[in-house]
Design an enzyme around this catalytic site. Structure first.
Site, PDB file in Angstrom:
ATOM      1  N   ASP A 282      28.546   2.648 -17.464  1.00  0.00           N
ATOM      2  CA  ASP A 282      27.844   1.551 -18.149  1.00  0.00           C
ATOM      3  C   ASP A 282      28.358   0.192 -17.685  1.00  0.00           C
ATOM      4  O   ASP A 282      27.577  -0.751 -17.506  1.00  0.00           O
ATOM      5  CB  ASP A 282      28.034   1.682 -19.663  1.00  0.00           C
TER       6      ASP A 282
ATOM      7  N   HIS B 109      31.171   7.948 -18.594  1.00  0.00           N
ATOM      8  CA  HIS B 109      29.967   7.154 -18.825  1.00  0.00           C
ATOM      9  C   HIS B 109      30.278   5.707 -19.216  1.00  0.00           C
ATOM     10  O   HIS B 109      29.477   4.814 -18.954  1.00  0.00           O
ATOM     11  CB  HIS B 109      29.106   7.817 -19.906  1.00  0.00           C
TER      12      HIS B 109
ATOM     13  N   GLU C  78      20.127   3.880 -14.120  1.00  0.00           N
ATOM     14  CA  GLU C  78      20.822   2.981 -13.195  1.00  0.00           C
ATOM     15  C   GLU C  78      19.853   2.235 -12.276  1.00  0.00           C
ATOM     16  O   GLU C  78      20.274   1.590 -11.311  1.00  0.00           O
ATOM     17  CB  GLU C  78      21.824   3.775 -12.341  1.00  0.00           C
TER      18      GLU C  78
ATOM     19  N   ASN D  29      29.720   8.436 -12.770  1.00  0.00           N
ATOM     20  CA  ASN D  29      29.807   8.946 -14.143  1.00  0.00           C
ATOM     21  C   ASN D  29      30.696  10.183 -14.222  1.00  0.00           C
ATOM     22  O   ASN D  29      31.523  10.319 -15.126  1.00  0.00           O
ATOM     23  CB  ASN D  29      28.408   9.284 -14.669  1.00  0.00           C
TER      24      ASN D  29
ATOM     25  N   ASP E 183      18.703   0.450  -7.090  1.00  0.00           N
ATOM     26  CA  ASP E 183      19.306   1.659  -7.622  1.00  0.00           C
ATOM     27  C   ASP E 183      20.762   1.730  -7.158  1.00  0.00           C
ATOM     28  O   ASP E 183      21.065   1.424  -6.001  1.00  0.00           O
ATOM     29  CB  ASP E 183      18.546   2.899  -7.142  1.00  0.00           C
TER      30      ASP E 183
END
Length: 345
Positions: free
Chosen positions: A237, A233, A263, A228, A220
């Site tokens: 990504d 975002h 994530e 973010n 994670d």
């Protein structure tokens, strides 16, 4: 409304009708605390449209029992009542089509070879007949045989051309099937296995492996929401894609690297000792910690981005759920104890 439960639902509503449905769907999502993701939206779209009574009955039953619209329930509703193109059914169709293609290809090749041999034989015998000296009725008969032989040879050649074309089309279909399977099992952002493929692969590995011979690593990205919120975002990504690239780099060839959700990512490690699984996970964690990512447009540093990782080894009696829970618990401990570390159970 969707016209039946098929592989690809078909909708024919006008924009004005869709706008009316949208006004009904959003309040329902809020009222029942349903996440506004594409799968749930499709479920409630059909529910509001009223053309899928079995779906409406299933949704009403779920609501009456106060069951949550979680991942499992939503996917089951979607698969059962909207789009039944599950990966399992796709795989079954894929195998059947491959079998038919292989049989047809074999028959085509056999017929093609026989047609070639027959054509060569016709050509040779035609030459012999044309050079044969005869008179009267025999000569007339021989000339007719020659013409029929030539006609049959032409037909054989035409058949050869059609068989060759059919064989090429089948090979194209084989390629398209392979590409379709790749799309069905691949996460669009990272190129890793998607969640559905992860679940299937994990179940297969557990079934095929002895205890202590396989491991699961769950990863994670630490403080991902902050990334973010700070950078947007798109940058988020890109961070996920970068972590995926590190995982593919350090995982072994026989490992299965997947995007578990958001994530959170995972590596299924068959035929791998616990020590080796921890070592690989540490290598990924260290590589991420020492990376210095920057925004492309202005080279602004994103700061140090780290990973928390939980590793579990397969135990006797494990099923996918118990295996995942242990790895996820180890991941939770890694986060609770300060993040940027590997915890193994």
């Amino acid at each position: 409304m969707s016209k039946g439960t098929t592989y690809i639902p078909i909708y024919d509503f006008s924009p004005s009708v869709n706008a009316g449905h949208l006004k009904q769907i959003l309040p329902l999502l809020v009222r029942h605390n349903v996440a506004a993701n594409p799968i749930n939206y499709a479920i409630w779209y059909d529910y509001v449209a009223g053309g899928n009574p079995t779906l409406n009955k299933a949704v009403d039953s779920l609501l009456s029992e106060n069951k949550a619209f979680d991942y499992d329930n939503s996917v089951e509703l979607y698969k059962s009542h909207i789009c039944n193109a599950s990966l399992e059914s796709f795989e079954q169709i894929n195998r059947q089509l491959h079998k038919v293609i292989e049989q047809a290809t074999s028959a085509i090749n056999e017929t093609y070879n026989k047609a070639e041999e027959t054509n060569d034989s016709f050509q040779k015998k035609s030459v012999i007949l044309e050079n044969f000296s005869a008179s009267g009725g025999l000569k007339t008969i021989l000339q007719e045989i020659i013409q029929e032989t030539k006609s049959l040879a032409m037909t054989s050649q035409a058949m050869q051309a059609k068989l060759t074309e059919a064989n090429q089309e089948m090979e194209q279909l084989r390629t398209e099937l392979a590409q379709a399977r790749q799309i069905a099992t691949t996460d669009g952002l990272t190129g890793l296995l998607n969640r559905r493929a992860f679940d299937m692969t994990l179940a297969e590995i557990i079934e095929q492996s002895e205890p202590d011979t396989a491991c699961l690593s769950m990863l994670d990205i630490d403080h991902f929401k902050r990334i973010n919120d700070t950078y947007g975002h798109t940058i988020g990504d890109n961070v996920i894609k970068y972590v995926a690239s590190l995982m593919k780099k350090h995982a072994e060839d026989h490992h299965h690297v997947a995007r578990y959700g958001g994530e959170e990512l995972a590596i299924i490690m068959p035929n791998t000792s616990h020590e080796k699984a921890v070592e690989i996970s540490e290598n990924i964690r260290n590589a991420m910690e020492t990376s210095r990512l920057q925004r492309k447009n202005d080279n602004q540093s994103l700061g140090k981005i780290t990973l928390s990782i939980g590793v579990a080894k397969l135990q006797a009696g494990d099923n996918p759920e118990t295996f995942i829970v242990r790895a996820d618990n180890a991941l939770y401990k890694a986060k609770q104890s300060g993040r940027n570390r590997v915890i193994h159970s």
